[in-house]
Every structure is written in C-alpha cells, then in structure tokens.
Design a protein around this motif. Structure first.
Motif, PDB file in Angstrom:
ATOM      1  N   ALA A 100       0.828  -1.206   0.000  1.00 52.62           N
ATOM      2  CA  ALA A 100       0.000   0.000   0.000  1.00 52.62           C
ATOM      3  C   ALA A 100       0.861   1.253   0.000  1.00 52.62           C
ATOM      4  O   ALA A 100       1.940   1.290   0.600  1.00 52.62           O
ATOM      5  N   VAL A 101       0.395   2.293  -0.659  1.00 53.21           N
ATOM      6  CA  VAL A 101       0.951   3.640  -0.529  1.00 53.21           C
ATOM      7  C   VAL A 101       0.043   4.402   0.435  1.00 53.21           C
ATOM      8  O   VAL A 101      -1.170   4.506   0.211  1.00 53.21           O
ATOM      9  N   LEU A 102       0.620   4.925   1.511  1.00 53.04           N
ATOM     10  CA  LEU A 102      -0.151   5.578   2.559  1.00 53.04           C
ATOM     11  C   LEU A 102       0.399   6.980   2.799  1.00 53.04           C
ATOM     12  O   LEU A 102       1.581   7.138   3.125  1.00 53.04           O
ATOM     13  N   VAL A 103      -0.426   7.972   2.646  1.00 52.12           N
ATOM     14  CA  VAL A 103      -0.045   9.360   2.901  1.00 52.12           C
ATOM     15  C   VAL A 103      -1.017   9.943   3.920  1.00 52.12           C
ATOM     16  O   VAL A 103      -2.224  10.055   3.652  1.00 52.12           O
ATOM     17  N   HIS A 104      -0.501  10.271   5.082  1.00 54.04           N
ATOM     18  CA  HIS A 104      -1.352  10.828   6.133  1.00 54.04           C
ATOM     19  C   HIS A 104      -1.980  12.135   5.661  1.00 54.04           C
ATOM     20  O   HIS A 104      -1.320  12.950   4.998  1.00 54.04           O
ATOM     21  N   PRO A 105      -3.251  12.378   5.974  1.00 55.71           N
ATOM     22  CA  PRO A 105      -3.899  13.614   5.515  1.00 55.71           C
ATOM     23  C   PRO A 105      -3.274  14.885   6.072  1.00 55.71           C
ATOM     24  O   PRO A 105      -3.500  15.969   5.510  1.00 55.71           O
ATOM     25  N   ASP A 106      -2.498  14.801   7.146  1.00 53.99           N
ATOM     26  CA  ASP A 106      -1.820  15.980   7.677  1.00 53.99           C
ATOM     27  C   ASP A 106      -0.411  16.150   7.116  1.00 53.99           C
ATOM     28  O   ASP A 106       0.339  17.001   7.595  1.00 53.99           O
TER      29      ASP A 106
END
Length: 215
Positions: A100-106
């Motif tokens: 998975a590619v995961l980018v925190h919304p902050d």
C-alpha cells in the motif's frame, strides 16, 4: 469499496503505521479506503501484543499467515530500520501481495512527486516539488524533503529531519531524527546519518556520520 490491508510488525513503528491507515480512512469521502485485517509478526513481544490488543486489531500470527490472505490484500511494512525493512520486503515477495501507498492527511506532498510502491508518509511530513521516492520509503513525523531530490528504496527519514533541495539518498539510507542534509549532497547506499547531525559534504556508501558538521 474498501481494500484489505495487513500491517507487518507489531512494534511501535507498526502501530504508528496503523495510525496512518486510520487517519486516511477518517479523511476519505465516501467511506473507508482500507479494511484492516490485522497485524503479522514472526516474533512479537508480549508487551507489543498487549498494545496491539488495546488497538482492537487482531494479531493474525507470523508472516506465513500472509499466504492465507485473499488475493489483492495489501501490505504495509511497519518496520523502522531500513535494513530490516529491505530484508522483510525481499522475503515477503514470494506472497505476491501489493504494498500500500499511505499518505497521512496531515502531510503535504507535491503534485509532481513520484511514489514508489509501499511509500508511507507520516503526519506532518513535507515533500515539495519534483521529488522521486523509492519503494518502501518511510518519511516519518514532521520530516521534510525539498525540491528535486531522489530518494532510493527502503530509505527512512526520521522525525524532524530535513533533506535540502537536489539531494540524492541511496537505497537503505537512514537519516536520523533532527538531522539536516544540505543542498545538492549525496548520501550513499546503506549510509546512516546520526540524530541531530548536519551533513555538509557527500557521505560515502555504508558509512555512519554524526555531529555538526557530520563526520
């Protein structure tokens, strides 16, 4: 429709990865992006198993359990050390599960950034423009990567570290917490920059540097 995901690693970093997954779900419009199936870990400590239990996410067992997951289940490698992360990545390739590619919304990531499979960007991280991020790169809390950088596979940029513009980080590099790499420099494959260091010249592959200036 939500996608299945399994976090590899029950330690602190793995549980932080779960936090990113949950934040992505909370920010998503139209329902959660990810359905967390649980954690896998070959040698979890009793303490970490209890901490996972408090998060109300099941411990599925060792990594062999990945062979029993539905096709298309994604992996998130919750392993902080770049060398260990590379080793686990290579070993788990046999299961043929996507990362998975995961980018925190902050976090903020420039629209022209190139994402490698398995990239995880933690809260407060900043990536500006024309940045290439390799496979299973972890940009930890409040780190920064500036314009025109190339970041190799399995790199960790630890909390509050800053990589200036037009730098090149080789595969498996670790940039310690609060460290700074000045512009246009190269940090060679497998090198480690100690916490709080200031890198003012190129770092050869496989070396450890620390201090201000880093030596």
């Amino acid at each position: 429709m939500s996608l299945d995901i399994v976090v590899v690693g029950c330690g602190g970093h793995g549980r932080e990865v779960l936090g990113v997954v949950r934040a992505v779900n909370a920010a998503a419009r139209g329902g959660p992006v990810w359905r967390v199936r649980g954690f896998v870990d070959d040698e979890p400590s009793e303490v970490n198993l209890k901490r996972v239990q408090r998060l109300e996410v099941p411990y599925l067992g060792g990594t062999a359990r990945l062979g029993k997951q539905p096709a298309g289940t994604h992996l998130a490698l919750g392993i902080g050390d770049p060398t260990a992360r590379r080793s686990v990545d290579q070993r788990l390739a046999a299961y043929r599960l996507p990362a998975a590619v995961l980018v925190h919304p902050d976090a903020t990531v420039g629209p022209d950034t190139v994402y490698g499979e398995g990239l995880i960007v933690f809260p407060g991280a900043r990536v500006t423009t024309n940045v290439t991020l390799g496979r299973h790169v972890h940009l930890n809390q409040n780190s920064a990567v500036a314009h025109d950088c190339e970041v190799g596979d399995h790199v960790s940029v630890n909390p509050l570290a800053a990589v200036s513009g037009d730098c090149h980080l080789g595969d498996g590099v670790l940039i310690g917490a609060g460290a700074v790499v000045l512009q246009t420099l190269r940090v060679g494959t497998g090198a480690t920059v100690g916490a709080g260091a200031c890198v003012v010249r190129d770092v050869p592959a496989g070396t450890v540097v620390k201090g201000v200036p880093a030596r």
